[in-house]
Design a protein around this motif. Structure first.
Motif, PDB file in Angstrom:
ATOM      1  N   PRO A  43     107.850  72.386  75.451  1.00 36.97           N
ATOM      2  CA  PRO A  43     108.095  73.724  76.254  1.00 36.97           C
ATOM      3  C   PRO A  43     107.048  74.175  77.437  1.00 36.97           C
ATOM      4  O   PRO A  43     105.803  73.671  77.250  1.00 36.97           O
ATOM      5  N   VAL A  44     107.541  74.964  77.957  1.00 36.41           N
ATOM      6  CA  VAL A  44     106.512  75.534  78.874  1.00 36.41           C
ATOM      7  C   VAL A  44     106.631  77.122  78.993  1.00 36.41           C
ATOM      8  O   VAL A  44     107.781  77.583  78.472  1.00 36.41           O
ATOM      9  N   VAL A  45     105.554  77.732  78.440  1.00 31.69           N
ATOM     10  CA  VAL A  45     105.586  79.240  78.316  1.00 31.69           C
ATOM     11  C   VAL A  45     105.063  79.999  79.246  1.00 31.69           C
ATOM     12  O   VAL A  45     103.886  79.734  79.672  1.00 31.69           O
ATOM     13  N   VAL A  46     105.935  80.947  79.881  1.00 25.79           N
ATOM     14  CA  VAL A  46     105.285  81.692  81.175  1.00 25.79           C
ATOM     15  C   VAL A  46     105.174  83.073  80.622  1.00 25.79           C
ATOM     16  O   VAL A  46     106.306  83.500  80.195  1.00 25.79           O
ATOM     17  N   PRO A  94     113.225  85.048  74.488  1.00 31.14           N
ATOM     18  CA  PRO A  94     112.550  84.448  75.765  1.00 31.14           C
ATOM     19  C   PRO A  94     113.045  82.929  76.233  1.00 31.14           C
ATOM     20  O   PRO A  94     112.698  82.365  77.236  1.00 31.14           O
ATOM     21  N   ASP A  95     114.047  82.492  75.351  1.00 28.98           N
ATOM     22  CA  ASP A  95     114.340  81.069  75.639  1.00 28.98           C
ATOM     23  C   ASP A  95     115.441  80.732  76.811  1.00 28.98           C
ATOM     24  O   ASP A  95     116.226  81.537  76.620  1.00 28.98           O
ATOM     25  N   VAL A  96     115.047  80.053  77.818  1.00 28.01           N
ATOM     26  CA  VAL A  96     115.758  79.740  78.853  1.00 28.01           C
ATOM     27  C   VAL A  96     115.981  78.248  78.975  1.00 28.01           C
ATOM     28  O   VAL A  96     115.068  77.643  79.286  1.00 28.01           O
ATOM     29  N   CYS A 151     109.118  94.908  72.186  1.00 28.32           N
ATOM     30  CA  CYS A 151     110.081  93.907  71.348  1.00 28.32           C
ATOM     31  C   CYS A 151     109.366  93.042  70.205  1.00 28.32           C
ATOM     32  O   CYS A 151     108.270  93.071  70.183  1.00 28.32           O
ATOM     33  N   ASP A 152     110.120  92.847  69.346  1.00 25.89           N
ATOM     34  CA  ASP A 152     109.551  92.139  68.183  1.00 25.89           C
ATOM     35  C   ASP A 152     109.042  90.647  68.861  1.00 25.89           C
ATOM     36  O   ASP A 152     109.042  90.253  69.955  1.00 25.89           O
ATOM     37  N   ALA A 153     107.933  90.002  67.994  1.00 27.76           N
ATOM     38  CA  ALA A 153     107.280  89.030  68.506  1.00 27.76           C
ATOM     39  C   ALA A 153     108.081  87.851  68.924  1.00 27.76           C
ATOM     40  O   ALA A 153     107.564  87.004  69.783  1.00 27.76           O
ATOM     41  N   SER A 154     109.422  87.666  68.589  1.00 27.29           N
ATOM     42  CA  SER A 154     110.286  86.534  68.987  1.00 27.29           C
ATOM     43  C   SER A 154     110.881  86.936  69.979  1.00 27.29           C
ATOM     44  O   SER A 154     111.676  86.098  70.476  1.00 27.29           O
ATOM     45  N   MET A 155     110.775  87.979  70.645  1.00 26.02           N
ATOM     46  CA  MET A 155     111.639  88.559  71.552  1.00 26.02           C
ATOM     47  C   MET A 155     111.013  89.012  72.950  1.00 26.02           C
ATOM     48  O   MET A 155     109.543  89.053  72.842  1.00 26.02           O
ATOM     49  N   THR A 156     111.429  89.204  74.156  1.00 22.48           N
ATOM     50  CA  THR A 156     110.783  89.825  75.422  1.00 22.48           C
ATOM     51  C   THR A 156     111.827  90.609  75.961  1.00 22.48           C
ATOM     52  O   THR A 156     112.975  90.642  75.767  1.00 22.48           O
ATOM     53  N   CYS A 157     111.186  91.570  76.823  1.00 21.75           N
ATOM     54  CA  CYS A 157     112.022  92.677  77.813  1.00 21.75           C
ATOM     55  C   CYS A 157     112.647  91.644  78.685  1.00 21.75           C
ATOM     56  O   CYS A 157     111.703  91.168  79.539  1.00 21.75           O
ATOM     57  N   GLY A 158     114.021  91.644  79.023  1.00 23.48           N
ATOM     58  CA  GLY A 158     114.715  90.964  79.934  1.00 23.48           C
ATOM     59  C   GLY A 158     114.978  91.791  81.008  1.00 23.48           C
ATOM     60  O   GLY A 158     114.761  92.866  81.382  1.00 23.48           O
ATOM     61  N   ASP A 159     115.867  91.253  82.044  1.00 22.51           N
ATOM     62  CA  ASP A 159     116.199  91.564  83.174  1.00 22.51           C
ATOM     63  C   ASP A 159     116.968  93.129  83.017  1.00 22.51           C
ATOM     64  O   ASP A 159     117.041  93.912  83.797  1.00 22.51           O
ATOM     65  N   SER A 160     117.894  93.046  81.770  1.00 21.59           N
ATOM     66  CA  SER A 160     118.438  94.437  81.436  1.00 21.59           C
ATOM     67  C   SER A 160     117.675  95.521  81.047  1.00 21.59           C
ATOM     68  O   SER A 160     118.105  96.647  80.985  1.00 21.59           O
ATOM     69  N   GLY A 161     116.291  95.157  80.873  1.00 21.37           N
ATOM     70  CA  GLY A 161     115.269  96.247  80.300  1.00 21.37           C
ATOM     71  C   GLY A 161     115.491  96.320  78.663  1.00 21.37           C
ATOM     72  O   GLY A 161     114.810  97.205  78.109  1.00 21.37           O
ATOM     73  N   ILE A 171     104.044  96.164  81.487  1.00 16.47           N
ATOM     74  CA  ILE A 171     105.376  95.720  81.505  1.00 16.47           C
ATOM     75  C   ILE A 171     105.103  94.191  81.114  1.00 16.47           C
ATOM     76  O   ILE A 171     104.011  93.436  81.951  1.00 16.47           O
ATOM     77  N   GLU A 172     105.570  93.566  80.034  1.00 16.63           N
ATOM     78  CA  GLU A 172     105.461  92.018  79.986  1.00 16.63           C
ATOM     79  C   GLU A 172     106.474  91.585  79.566  1.00 16.63           C
ATOM     80  O   GLU A 172     107.338  91.933  79.236  1.00 16.63           O
ATOM     81  N   ARG A 173     106.486  90.211  80.185  1.00 13.82           N
ATOM     82  CA  ARG A 173     107.729  89.279  80.162  1.00 13.82           C
ATOM     83  C   ARG A 173     107.498  87.927  79.730  1.00 13.82           C
ATOM     84  O   ARG A 173     106.396  87.439  80.504  1.00 13.82           O
ATOM     85  N   THR A 174     107.841  87.082  78.916  1.00 14.56           N
ATOM     86  CA  THR A 174     107.716  85.878  78.535  1.00 14.56           C
ATOM     87  C   THR A 174     108.887  85.064  78.596  1.00 14.56           C
ATOM     88  O   THR A 174     109.964  85.651  78.262  1.00 14.56           O
ATOM     89  N   ILE A 175     108.849  83.803  79.208  1.00 15.32           N
ATOM     90  CA  ILE A 175     109.976  82.865  79.360  1.00 15.32           C
ATOM     91  C   ILE A 175     109.627  81.555  78.668  1.00 15.32           C
ATOM     92  O   ILE A 175     108.365  81.239  79.098  1.00 15.32           O
ATOM     93  N   VAL A 176     110.334  80.998  78.044  1.00 17.12           N
ATOM     94  CA  VAL A 176     110.073  79.671  77.465  1.00 17.12           C
ATOM     95  C   VAL A 176     111.063  78.815  77.726  1.00 17.12           C
ATOM     96  O   VAL A 176     112.404  79.033  77.773  1.00 17.12           O
ATOM     97  N   THR A 177     110.744  77.677  78.601  1.00 21.47           N
ATOM     98  CA  THR A 177     111.785  76.973  79.359  1.00 21.47           C
ATOM     99  C   THR A 177     111.182  75.507  79.203  1.00 21.47           C
ATOM    100  O   THR A 177     110.035  74.996  78.555  1.00 21.47           O
ATOM    101  N   SER A 178     111.917  74.654  79.758  1.00 22.17           N
ATOM    102  CA  SER A 178     111.605  73.120  79.899  1.00 22.17           C
ATOM    103  C   SER A 178     111.780  72.559  81.163  1.00 22.17           C
ATOM    104  O   SER A 178     112.572  73.016  81.870  1.00 22.17           O
ATOM    105  N   PHE A 179     111.235  71.600  81.547  1.00 22.24           N
ATOM    106  CA  PHE A 179     111.367  70.823  82.839  1.00 22.24           C
ATOM    107  C   PHE A 179     112.791  69.997  82.353  1.00 22.24           C
ATOM    108  O   PHE A 179     113.101  69.757  81.388  1.00 22.24           O
ATOM    109  N   VAL A 180     113.382  69.736  83.658  1.00 23.16           N
ATOM    110  CA  VAL A 180     114.389  68.846  83.682  1.00 23.16           C
ATOM    111  C   VAL A 180     113.991  67.562  84.656  1.00 23.16           C
ATOM    112  O   VAL A 180     113.710  67.809  85.826  1.00 23.16           O
TER     113      VAL A 180
END
Length: 158
Positions: free
Chosen positions: A79-82, A137-139, A122-132, A93-102
């Motif tokens: 994974p890549v964690v941003v 965080p998984d994409v 947010c809980d440790a396993s969550m992030t604040c998204g575009d909706s607030g 404000i904090e946001r995390t995204i976990v994704t991968s290369f294609v």
């Protein structure tokens, strides 16, 4: 001015590039509302590939949106964690995204720091998204749109 160090990769490299292009933006005014962004990107090894700060209060500060090409330099595409953490005049404000290369694909990875996420816990396993709201965080990498432009800078992801 470059906002992250260039790590020896030219945009004109031939062949099929395996790349994520982080596009960092906000709905806040800079620097009157958003002063700083701390950006950390971890590759599949868990080691930081990028760990930097953008200070919008500086006279030579970059403009938004910022883009950074992350080029897969190893064999493990995920994974890549941003994580982006914005410092506002009234909080953070904090946001995390976990994704991968294609493989053999350039994909855009939009990360927007939303005013509605300021102070959101947010809980440790969550992030604040575009909706607030808190969300996963998984994409999935293959759900990201194709990238056709040129990023401002590049970094290798081992």
């Amino acid at each position: 001015m470059r906002w992250l160090p260039l790590l020896l990769l030219a945009a004109s490299c031939g062949g099929d590039l395996t790349e994520l292009v982080l596009v960092l933006d906000t709905d806040l005014m800079v620097p009157s509302e958003l002063e700083l962004i701390d950006l950390r990107i971890e590759g599949p090894t868990g080691e930081p590939v990028v760990d930097t700060r953008v200070d919008f209060r500086r006279e030579d500060a970059p403009t938004l949106p910022l883009s950074l090409g992350l080029v897969l330099d190893g064999s493990d595409p995920d994974p890549v964690v941003v994580t982006a953490r914005g410092t506002t005049t009234t909080g953070t404000i904090e946001r995390t995204i976990v994704t991968s290369f294609v493989r053999n694909s350039s994909r855009a990875l939009p990360l927007r720091l939303q005013a509605s996420c300021e102070g959101q816990v947010c809980d440790a396993s969550m992030t604040c998204g575009d909706s607030g709201e808190c969300e996963s965080p998984d994409v999935p990498g293959d759900s990201l749109p194709a990238w056709t432009g040129e990023p401002s800078d590049f970094a290798f992801v081992p």
